[in-house]
Design an enzyme around this catalytic site. Sequence first.
Site, short mmCIF file in Angstrom:
data_model
loop_
_atom_site.label_atom_id
_atom_site.label_comp_id
_atom_site.label_asym_id
_atom_site.label_seq_id
_atom_site.Cartn_x
_atom_site.Cartn_y
_atom_site.Cartn_z
N LYS A 1 1.31 -1.13 0.40
CA LYS A 1 0.09 -0.18 0.49
C LYS A 1 0.74 1.26 -0.08
O LYS A 1 0.66 2.19 -0.91
CB LYS A 1 -1.54 -0.03 1.13
CG LYS A 1 -1.89 -0.95 0.62
CD LYS A 1 -2.49 -1.45 2.54
CE LYS A 1 -4.01 -2.27 2.42
NZ LYS A 1 -4.27 -2.64 3.74
N GLN B 1 -4.85 -1.53 9.54
CA GLN B 1 -4.69 -2.61 8.91
C GLN B 1 -5.16 -4.21 9.49
O GLN B 1 -5.23 -3.83 11.04
CB GLN B 1 -3.52 -3.33 9.06
CG GLN B 1 -2.88 -4.68 8.40
CD GLN B 1 -3.46 -4.70 6.96
OE1 GLN B 1 -3.38 -4.12 5.82
NE2 GLN B 1 -3.97 -5.57 6.78
N ASP C 1 -11.37 2.22 4.17
CA ASP C 1 -12.02 1.01 3.53
C ASP C 1 -13.34 0.81 3.98
O ASP C 1 -13.63 -0.39 3.58
CB ASP C 1 -11.64 0.12 4.94
CG ASP C 1 -10.13 -0.40 4.88
OD1 ASP C 1 -9.71 -0.57 3.95
OD2 ASP C 1 -9.44 -1.04 5.99
#
Length: 298
Positions: free
Chosen positions: A53, A97, A120
């Site tokens: 990422k 994460q 997200d």
Amino acid sequence: MTAQIIDGKQIAADMRAELKAEVAKLKAQHIVPGLGVILVGEDPASQSYVTAKERACDDMGIYSDDNRLAVDISQQQLMSLVEKMNKDPKINGILVQLPLPKGLDESEVLLAIDPAKDVDGFHPVNVGKMVVGEKAFLPCTPHGIIQLLIRNGVTIEGADVVIVGRSNLVGKPLANMLIQKKPNANATVTVCHTRTKDLSSHTKRADILIAAAGRPNTITADMVKEEAVVIDVGINRIEDSTKKRGYRLVGDVDFEAVKEKASLITPVPGGVGPMTITMLLYNTVESAKRAAGIDVSK
Ligand code: NAP
């Protein structure tokens, strides 16, 4: 028939090139999209996702604020970091994460993220907006799957879609997105799971079959209709002594057999996988545009 292979790597590369051009245009207006990343602990899979990422942000010209934290960080310290990022105008998207190490309350952390920075798409505010069809950050993997279908010219409207898997990450949001009364949706969706009676009676009816079970060989050729479009979301490690690392990755679909029956099929790796990070970057750029008052409703 032998299926055409859906090239997720190429489609992700095309989308990233489009995004890169958009980021350059925003920079000319002094707008730099920013992603705040929080990784707690040293789980190797999470570390490699986060590194990918970060690299993608660099390549795209997106500012990234990387925070790699020790496994023994307290809940309070983690919450303070999220709060700091919520207030930081340089950060348009916050990525925590998952999974977090044991002892940390994942849902408290996710709820603390400002829904306007929830790139997200996991915050209940965004999930709710998605379900009722309002503009929201769409979760990255399901959104990536829909992009693969659109960019391969697959007609979603009116299609019988069967999804195998009902997780909050993939199956449920994907089903919700596909039943919306909107362009590139309007599908008739069936969601299957481990309590589904006679799985193949459903999969055999699918014009578009999406496997997100996390089990190799969940979908075999006899379960697939001739000329169906088959999307394999699964990522499973299979022991393989011929490989240096001792394993190889396979999906949920018996690829070699099913490709002789389907019209289009995604490989694993190289299908859905490359789209997930791409859609995270897409959401981050969209968030930066919203924060700058640029209309993203179209
Ligand atoms: P998950 O939370 O484990 O959910 C799996 C779902 O599949 C559950 O709903 C389960 O049913 C259902 N299922 C499992 N075996 C089944 C079977 N034999 N028949 C019918 N249904 C079955 O997994 P997930 O997070 O959704 O992920 C699914 C797979 O996609 C994993 O391999 C994961 O690694 C992969 N994935 C890939 C990406 C990507 O970027 N490519 C992103 C996310 C996930 P129950 O609800 O009844 O248990």
